[in-house]
Scaffold this motif. Structure first.
Motif, PDB file in Angstrom:
ATOM      1  N   SER A  46       7.481  -1.194   1.295  1.00  0.00           N
ATOM      2  CA  SER A  46       7.714  -0.732  -0.161  1.00  0.00           C
ATOM      3  C   SER A  46       6.934   0.763  -0.411  1.00  0.00           C
ATOM      4  O   SER A  46       6.164   0.984   0.413  1.00  0.00           O
ATOM      5  CB  SER A  46       6.764  -1.941  -1.037  1.00  0.00           C
ATOM      6  OG  SER A  46       5.626  -2.274  -0.312  1.00  0.00           O
ATOM      7  N   PHE A  47       7.135   1.352  -1.473  1.00  0.00           N
ATOM      8  CA  PHE A  47       6.728   2.487  -1.559  1.00  0.00           C
ATOM      9  C   PHE A  47       5.832   2.459  -2.945  1.00  0.00           C
ATOM     10  O   PHE A  47       6.063   1.616  -3.678  1.00  0.00           O
ATOM     11  CB  PHE A  47       7.685   3.240  -2.213  1.00  0.00           C
ATOM     12  CG  PHE A  47       8.818   3.806  -0.998  1.00  0.00           C
ATOM     13  CD1 PHE A  47       8.659   4.917  -0.194  1.00  0.00           C
ATOM     14  CD2 PHE A  47       9.927   2.978  -0.495  1.00  0.00           C
ATOM     15  CE1 PHE A  47       9.299   5.024   0.899  1.00  0.00           C
ATOM     16  CE2 PHE A  47      10.580   3.349   0.419  1.00  0.00           C
ATOM     17  CZ  PHE A  47      10.464   4.554   1.173  1.00  0.00           C
ATOM     18  N   ASN A  48       4.740   3.275  -2.947  1.00  0.00           N
ATOM     19  CA  ASN A  48       3.906   3.380  -3.957  1.00  0.00           C
ATOM     20  C   ASN A  48       4.467   4.358  -5.053  1.00  0.00           C
ATOM     21  O   ASN A  48       5.556   4.968  -4.599  1.00  0.00           O
ATOM     22  CB  ASN A  48       2.503   3.887  -3.686  1.00  0.00           C
ATOM     23  CG  ASN A  48       2.366   5.186  -2.772  1.00  0.00           C
ATOM     24  OD1 ASN A  48       3.163   6.062  -3.337  1.00  0.00           O
ATOM     25  ND2 ASN A  48       1.166   5.435  -2.416  1.00  0.00           N
ATOM     26  N   HIS A  49       3.718   4.551  -6.070  1.00  0.00           N
ATOM     27  CA  HIS A  49       4.407   5.403  -7.326  1.00  0.00           C
ATOM     28  C   HIS A  49       4.025   7.011  -7.031  1.00  0.00           C
ATOM     29  O   HIS A  49       3.974   7.508  -8.126  1.00  0.00           O
ATOM     30  CB  HIS A  49       3.998   4.676  -8.508  1.00  0.00           C
ATOM     31  CG  HIS A  49       2.670   4.773  -8.829  1.00  0.00           C
ATOM     32  ND1 HIS A  49       1.559   4.042  -8.366  1.00  0.00           N
ATOM     33  CD2 HIS A  49       1.903   5.758  -9.500  1.00  0.00           C
ATOM     34  CE1 HIS A  49       0.281   4.387  -8.739  1.00  0.00           C
ATOM     35  NE2 HIS A  49       0.546   5.507  -9.369  1.00  0.00           N
ATOM     36  N   PHE A  50       3.510   7.232  -5.959  1.00  0.00           N
ATOM     37  CA  PHE A  50       3.230   8.685  -5.760  1.00  0.00           C
ATOM     38  C   PHE A  50       4.125   9.694  -6.161  1.00  0.00           C
ATOM     39  O   PHE A  50       5.406   9.455  -5.812  1.00  0.00           O
ATOM     40  CB  PHE A  50       2.615   9.057  -4.181  1.00  0.00           C
ATOM     41  CG  PHE A  50       2.286  10.385  -3.799  1.00  0.00           C
ATOM     42  CD1 PHE A  50       1.012  10.788  -4.247  1.00  0.00           C
ATOM     43  CD2 PHE A  50       3.167  11.359  -3.592  1.00  0.00           C
ATOM     44  CE1 PHE A  50       0.496  11.976  -3.866  1.00  0.00           C
ATOM     45  CE2 PHE A  50       2.713  12.584  -3.194  1.00  0.00           C
ATOM     46  CZ  PHE A  50       1.504  13.142  -3.534  1.00  0.00           C
ATOM     47  N   ARG A  51       3.772  10.719  -6.848  1.00  0.00           N
ATOM     48  CA  ARG A  51       4.775  11.739  -7.049  1.00  0.00           C
ATOM     49  C   ARG A  51       4.209  13.214  -6.610  1.00  0.00           C
ATOM     50  O   ARG A  51       3.029  13.283  -6.943  1.00  0.00           O
ATOM     51  CB  ARG A  51       4.934  11.746  -8.871  1.00  0.00           C
ATOM     52  CG  ARG A  51       5.687  10.532  -9.298  1.00  0.00           C
ATOM     53  CD  ARG A  51       7.038  10.779  -9.129  1.00  0.00           C
ATOM     54  NE  ARG A  51       7.665   9.617  -9.315  1.00  0.00           N
ATOM     55  CZ  ARG A  51       7.935   8.251  -8.779  1.00  0.00           C
ATOM     56  NH1 ARG A  51       7.232   8.307  -7.538  1.00  0.00           N
ATOM     57  NH2 ARG A  51       8.396   7.443  -9.066  1.00  0.00           N
ATOM     58  N   VAL A  62       3.671   2.399   1.487  1.00  0.00           N
ATOM     59  CA  VAL A  62       2.287   1.630   1.231  1.00  0.00           C
ATOM     60  C   VAL A  62       1.407   1.453   2.434  1.00  0.00           C
ATOM     61  O   VAL A  62       0.358   1.919   2.499  1.00  0.00           O
ATOM     62  CB  VAL A  62       2.559   0.521   0.275  1.00  0.00           C
ATOM     63  CG1 VAL A  62       0.823  -0.211   0.249  1.00  0.00           C
ATOM     64  CG2 VAL A  62       2.909   0.687  -1.003  1.00  0.00           C
ATOM     65  N   GLU A  63       2.199   0.840   3.350  1.00  0.00           N
ATOM     66  CA  GLU A  63       1.563   0.587   4.675  1.00  0.00           C
ATOM     67  C   GLU A  63       2.031   1.685   5.825  1.00  0.00           C
ATOM     68  O   GLU A  63       1.459   1.535   6.941  1.00  0.00           O
ATOM     69  CB  GLU A  63       1.771  -0.834   5.197  1.00  0.00           C
ATOM     70  CG  GLU A  63       1.211  -1.850   4.437  1.00  0.00           C
ATOM     71  CD  GLU A  63       1.842  -3.056   4.569  1.00  0.00           C
ATOM     72  OE1 GLU A  63       1.231  -3.764   5.386  1.00  0.00           O
ATOM     73  OE2 GLU A  63       3.096  -3.417   4.324  1.00  0.00           O
ATOM     74  N   GLY A  75       8.049   8.094  -3.279  1.00  0.00           N
ATOM     75  CA  GLY A  75       7.062   7.598  -2.967  1.00  0.00           C
ATOM     76  C   GLY A  75       6.555   7.472  -1.632  1.00  0.00           C
ATOM     77  O   GLY A  75       7.347   8.353  -0.798  1.00  0.00           O
ATOM     78  N   ASN A 120      -1.987   7.891  -1.131  1.00  0.00           N
ATOM     79  CA  ASN A 120      -2.219   6.492  -1.344  1.00  0.00           C
ATOM     80  C   ASN A 120      -3.378   6.202  -2.274  1.00  0.00           C
ATOM     81  O   ASN A 120      -3.868   5.113  -2.336  1.00  0.00           O
ATOM     82  CB  ASN A 120      -2.505   5.887   0.094  1.00  0.00           C
ATOM     83  CG  ASN A 120      -1.663   6.258   1.224  1.00  0.00           C
ATOM     84  OD1 ASN A 120      -1.668   7.061   1.841  1.00  0.00           O
ATOM     85  ND2 ASN A 120      -0.881   5.268   1.203  1.00  0.00           N
ATOM     86  N   PHE A 121      -3.660   7.229  -3.068  1.00  0.00           N
ATOM     87  CA  PHE A 121      -4.787   6.932  -4.280  1.00  0.00           C
ATOM     88  C   PHE A 121      -6.185   6.445  -3.610  1.00  0.00           C
ATOM     89  O   PHE A 121      -6.537   5.712  -4.287  1.00  0.00           O
ATOM     90  CB  PHE A 121      -4.143   6.058  -5.248  1.00  0.00           C
ATOM     91  CG  PHE A 121      -2.735   6.476  -5.634  1.00  0.00           C
ATOM     92  CD1 PHE A 121      -2.683   7.500  -6.587  1.00  0.00           C
ATOM     93  CD2 PHE A 121      -1.841   5.852  -5.249  1.00  0.00           C
ATOM     94  CE1 PHE A 121      -1.277   8.057  -6.986  1.00  0.00           C
ATOM     95  CE2 PHE A 121      -0.395   6.185  -5.642  1.00  0.00           C
ATOM     96  CZ  PHE A 121      -0.198   7.393  -6.449  1.00  0.00           C
ATOM     97  N   GLU A 152      13.820   0.158   1.872  1.00  0.00           N
ATOM     98  CA  GLU A 152      13.175  -0.860   1.091  1.00  0.00           C
ATOM     99  C   GLU A 152      13.204  -2.264   1.874  1.00  0.00           C
ATOM    100  O   GLU A 152      12.491  -3.054   1.731  1.00  0.00           O
ATOM    101  CB  GLU A 152      13.626  -1.007  -0.144  1.00  0.00           C
ATOM    102  CG  GLU A 152      12.881  -0.020  -1.140  1.00  0.00           C
ATOM    103  CD  GLU A 152      13.219  -0.532  -2.546  1.00  0.00           C
ATOM    104  OE1 GLU A 152      12.202  -0.385  -3.211  1.00  0.00           O
ATOM    105  OE2 GLU A 152      14.291  -1.039  -2.950  1.00  0.00           O
TER     106      GLU A 152
END
Ligand code: UDP
Length: 371
Positions: free
Chosen positions: A78-83, A195-196, A192, A290-291, A74
């Motif tokens: 930052s991490f997304n909320h992917f499961r 994000v980038e 997660g 990444n939705f 971190e």
């Protein structure tokens, strides 16, 4: 006495090498990273194609139970909320993974944990397995023969290129078996996707570090060794010693990418193909990590293949005879080149997840080993 150009040379700009390089830089060491590929990131690399973040070398989902690893990551991203909730396809049917109450319901028709446990106990007794000796026996004792034959046997034998009876049981223990309706593949509290992207993470760790790309350390091993006080090698140890004790076994992978002119092809990030007659093991629709809402989509099919010296080694085949051979190489290394340390998935010849690689790199006693 000759002045060494570098305190530390790191061979390999993958996750292990990049974390180490960052720590060395943080401690003010003169560090150089050599990478034989023309890019950094090793197999965690991702890149943007058609606005979609594509995992170049197979799906990488970051997950860990280690606070120190998560907090370290971190610092950079930052991490997304992917499961991770992949599906398994066998013939015409889709099943949930990892092995949980959804899967037991789909396969055995049981609805409660108690019914599932009774059914599995019954299967175990029928098989007469008391002490599992290999992956097949372990899998049957955990989830029953029906599930084993549909969701494990074909996938495993494709992935590893050998019989499930010839593989160690720890491989299947990587996957949770749970008696709850929970499709989250991992038990870890942290999970997660950056994000980038992973490549940005790697680049941030390597910021300010000298990295030379397209340089094969093995071509000039003695020269590079003369240039540093200490060297960390994260490649294959049998290659380091010109295979003189024999080849270690690895599995390799081949990827086929397809660009689709549609928004959503399979509706989830990963489908495992568990039927042995389907030649690939997974299809990966990258945008779902990444939705993504792009109008097109990229799906990668992952084909396991035999490894040879011209191919990338992805997985160590960590069975007893290979482990013994690895240990002989390790011993040869400490005798011949005590200033070389081995590390990472290939250097340690271990089926590590990303977080374990980072943990190892954070635990590496840099200063002590260099002074
Ligand atoms: N596995 C399986 N069926 C699946 C997924 C995994 O039999 O649908 C087995 C297979 O033997 C594999 C092991 O579980 O090698 C570990 O799977 P994991 O998902 O951890 O593999 P990775 O993501 O590291 O390739």
């Amino acid at each position: 006495m000759l002045i060494k150009m570098f305190d530390l040379i790191i061979v390999g700009a993958g996750l292990y090498g990049s974390v180490l390089a960052y720590r060395a830089k943080e401690r003010g060491l003169r560090v150089l990273v050599l990478e034989k590929r023309t890019h950094v990131g090793g197999n965690v690399r991702d890149e943007q194609r058609e606005g979609i973040n594509v995992h170049c070398y197979g799906p990488h989902i970051f997950h860990t139970k280690y606070d120190e690893v998560w907090h370290f990551a971190e610092r950079f991203i930052s991490f997304n909320h992917f499961r991770y909730m992949p599906l398994a396809r066998y013939k015409e049917c889709l099943y949930n993974l990892p092995f949980n109450m959804h899967t037991f319901y789909q396969l055995y028709g049981v609805q409660t944990p108690e019914e599932a446990k009774i059914r599995l106990e019954h299967e175990r007794l029928e098989e007469g397995i008391t002490e599992p000796h290999n992956l097949e026996e372990k899998a049957i004792s955990l989830v029953g023969r029906t599930l084993y034959e549909r969701l494990i046997k074909g996938y495993t034998e494709k992935q590893w290129g050998c019989k499930a009876t010839e593989l160690p049981s720890f491989i299947i223990e990587r996957l949770p078996v749970r008696f709850t309706y929970d499709n989250n593949y991992f038990n870890d509290p942290y999970q997660g996707i950056p994000v980038e992207g992973y490549t940005l993470w790697i680049n941030k760790m390597l910021d300010g570090v000298e990295v030379r790309l397209g340089v094969d350390f093995l071509h000039d091993k003695w020269y590079w060794l003369s240039q540093c006080k200490r060297l960390v090698y994260s490649g294959s140890v049998d290659a380091l010693y010109d295979y003189q004790l024999g080849e270690l076994a690895y599995r390799s992978l081949r990827f086929e990418d397809t660009l689709y002119d549609m928004e959503n092809v399979q509706g989830c990030a990963v489908i495992n193909e568990t039927d042995i007659t389907v030649p690939y093991t997974r299809s990966i629709e990258h945008k779902h990590f990444n939705f993504g809402r792009q109008p097109c989509s990229i799906v990668t099919r992952e084909y396991p293949q035999e490894w040879d010296r011209t191919k990338e080694a992805f997985y160590p085949v960590d069975n007893e005879s290979n482990r013994n051979l690895y240990l002989r190489y390790k011993e040869l290394n400490s005798r011949m080149n005590p200033k070389i340390s081995l590390g990472g998935r290939l250097g340690d010849y271990r089926y590590y997840n990303m977080d374990e690689v980072i943990k190892k790199a954070l635990e590496f006693e840099l200063i002590k080993k260099i002074l």
